[in-house]
Design a protein around this motif. Structure first.
Motif, short mmCIF file in Angstrom:
data_model
loop_
_atom_site.label_atom_id
_atom_site.label_comp_id
_atom_site.label_asym_id
_atom_site.label_seq_id
_atom_site.Cartn_x
_atom_site.Cartn_y
_atom_site.Cartn_z
N LEU A 68 1.92 6.65 -0.22
CA LEU A 68 1.58 5.23 -0.16
C LEU A 68 2.84 4.44 0.13
O LEU A 68 3.83 4.56 -0.59
N ASP A 69 2.81 3.65 1.20
CA ASP A 69 3.95 2.86 1.62
C ASP A 69 3.62 1.38 1.55
O ASP A 69 2.49 0.98 1.82
N GLY A 70 4.61 0.57 1.22
CA GLY A 70 4.43 -0.87 1.10
C GLY A 70 4.32 -1.26 -0.35
O GLY A 70 4.28 -0.42 -1.25
N SER A 71 4.25 -2.54 -0.61
CA SER A 71 4.26 -3.01 -1.99
C SER A 71 2.97 -2.65 -2.72
O SER A 71 1.91 -2.54 -2.12
N GLY A 72 3.12 -2.45 -4.03
CA GLY A 72 1.96 -2.26 -4.91
C GLY A 72 1.45 -3.64 -5.27
O GLY A 72 1.11 -4.42 -4.39
N GLY A 73 1.43 -3.99 -6.52
CA GLY A 73 0.98 -5.33 -6.84
C GLY A 73 0.91 -5.61 -8.32
O GLY A 73 1.18 -6.72 -8.74
N ASP A 74 0.55 -4.63 -9.12
CA ASP A 74 0.41 -4.86 -10.56
C ASP A 74 0.64 -3.52 -11.25
O ASP A 74 -0.25 -2.68 -11.29
N GLY A 78 -2.24 -1.11 -12.43
CA GLY A 78 -2.35 0.03 -11.54
C GLY A 78 -2.67 -0.31 -10.10
O GLY A 78 -3.02 0.58 -9.33
N LYS A 79 -2.54 -1.54 -9.71
CA LYS A 79 -2.83 -1.92 -8.33
C LYS A 79 -1.79 -1.29 -7.41
O LYS A 79 -0.60 -1.49 -7.59
N GLY A 80 -2.26 -0.47 -6.47
CA GLY A 80 -1.35 0.19 -5.53
C GLY A 80 -0.77 1.50 -6.06
O GLY A 80 0.17 2.02 -5.50
N THR A 81 -1.35 2.05 -7.12
CA THR A 81 -0.86 3.27 -7.76
C THR A 81 -1.56 4.50 -7.18
O THR A 81 -2.74 4.45 -6.85
N GLY A 82 -0.85 5.62 -7.14
CA GLY A 82 -1.41 6.86 -6.62
C GLY A 82 -2.60 7.36 -7.43
O GLY A 82 -3.64 7.69 -6.89
N ASN A 99 4.69 10.84 -2.89
CA ASN A 99 5.84 10.38 -2.12
C ASN A 99 5.53 8.94 -1.72
O ASN A 99 5.05 8.67 -0.62
N ASN A 100 5.75 8.03 -2.67
CA ASN A 100 5.39 6.63 -2.50
C ASN A 100 6.63 5.78 -2.31
O ASN A 100 7.70 6.11 -2.84
N ARG A 101 6.49 4.67 -1.58
CA ARG A 101 7.62 3.79 -1.32
C ARG A 101 7.16 2.35 -1.32
O ARG A 101 6.15 2.00 -0.72
N GLY A 102 7.91 1.53 -2.05
CA GLY A 102 7.64 0.10 -2.06
C GLY A 102 7.79 -0.49 -3.45
O GLY A 102 7.87 0.23 -4.45
N VAL A 103 7.84 -1.78 -3.50
CA VAL A 103 7.94 -2.49 -4.77
C VAL A 103 6.65 -2.28 -5.57
O VAL A 103 5.55 -2.39 -5.03
N ILE A 104 6.78 -1.95 -6.83
CA ILE A 104 5.65 -1.73 -7.74
C ILE A 104 4.67 -0.70 -7.15
O ILE A 104 3.47 -0.86 -7.17
N ARG A 105 5.21 0.37 -6.63
CA ARG A 105 4.38 1.43 -6.01
C ARG A 105 4.47 2.67 -6.90
O ARG A 105 5.21 3.60 -6.65
N ASN A 106 3.70 2.65 -7.98
CA ASN A 106 3.71 3.72 -8.97
C ASN A 106 2.98 4.97 -8.48
O ASN A 106 2.09 4.89 -7.64
N ALA A 107 3.31 6.09 -9.09
CA ALA A 107 2.57 7.32 -8.84
C ALA A 107 1.45 7.49 -9.85
O ALA A 107 0.36 7.94 -9.50
N ILE A 108 1.72 7.15 -11.13
CA ILE A 108 0.76 7.41 -12.21
C ILE A 108 0.73 6.24 -13.18
O ILE A 108 1.78 5.72 -13.57
N GLY A 127 11.96 2.47 -4.35
CA GLY A 127 11.79 1.03 -4.46
C GLY A 127 11.75 0.38 -3.10
O GLY A 127 11.95 1.01 -2.06
N GLY A 128 11.48 -0.91 -3.10
CA GLY A 128 11.39 -1.65 -1.85
C GLY A 128 12.50 -2.67 -1.75
O GLY A 128 13.46 -2.67 -2.51
N THR A 129 12.35 -3.57 -0.81
CA THR A 129 13.34 -4.61 -0.56
C THR A 129 13.00 -5.88 -1.35
O THR A 129 11.89 -6.02 -1.88
N SER A 130 13.94 -6.81 -1.41
CA SER A 130 13.67 -8.07 -2.10
C SER A 130 12.57 -8.86 -1.39
O SER A 130 11.79 -9.55 -2.03
N GLU A 131 12.46 -8.71 -0.07
CA GLU A 131 11.38 -9.38 0.67
C GLU A 131 10.02 -8.80 0.25
O GLU A 131 9.05 -9.54 0.09
#
Length: 140
Positions: A68-74, A78-82, A99-108, A127-131
């Protein structure tokens, strides 16, 4: 834990797949047979899109892969979690590669009264970028 319709490839409860809450676009392979999922691969670059959310029932997952690539959310919801195990779910996972990448992009995320056992897990979350962090804040 907040239990609303976060975009998720597979949403399961004690009765099986909840079709109206499952958005299978990122599900590239996998099989569900009763209370067992096998050879599941979920890949997406859509922000906040999650892999599997199990909110009830007992499930065994064999060979789960999330990319999962890009920002999660919560992260708490668990928004955006594997893989999210919540509610009264009891889940056993054998062989999980994340193999996840991004801000708030949890696996579990395991929450509420859920129970989860993981065997042979290889978890990588970058992690992701400040943007991306600013974008994630707007999407919550």
């Amino acid at each position: 834990m907040k239990q609303d319709a976060y975009p998720t490839a597979l949403w399961l409860d004690e009765s099986g797949i909840v079709e109206e809450k499952s958005q299978r676009a990122g599900l590239t392979e996998g099989a569900l047979d009763g209370d067992s999922l096998s050879n599941v691969t979920i890949s997406s670059a859509e922000p906040c899109y999650g892999g599997i959310r199990i909110v009830g029932g007992e499930y065994i997952i064999e060979n789960l892969t999330t990319k999962l690539d890009g920002s999660g959310g919560d992260d708490f919801g668990g928004k955006g979690t594997g893989l999210v195990c919540a509610g009264t779910a009891k889940v056993t996972v054998n062989n999980y590669t994340a193999n996840n990448r991004g801000v708030i992009r949890n696996a579990i995320v395991v929450a509420d009264q859920a129970e989860a056992v993981f065997r042979n897990a290889n978890i990588t979350c970058y992690g992701g970028t400040s943007e991306e962090l600013e974008q994630a804040k707007r999407e919550v």
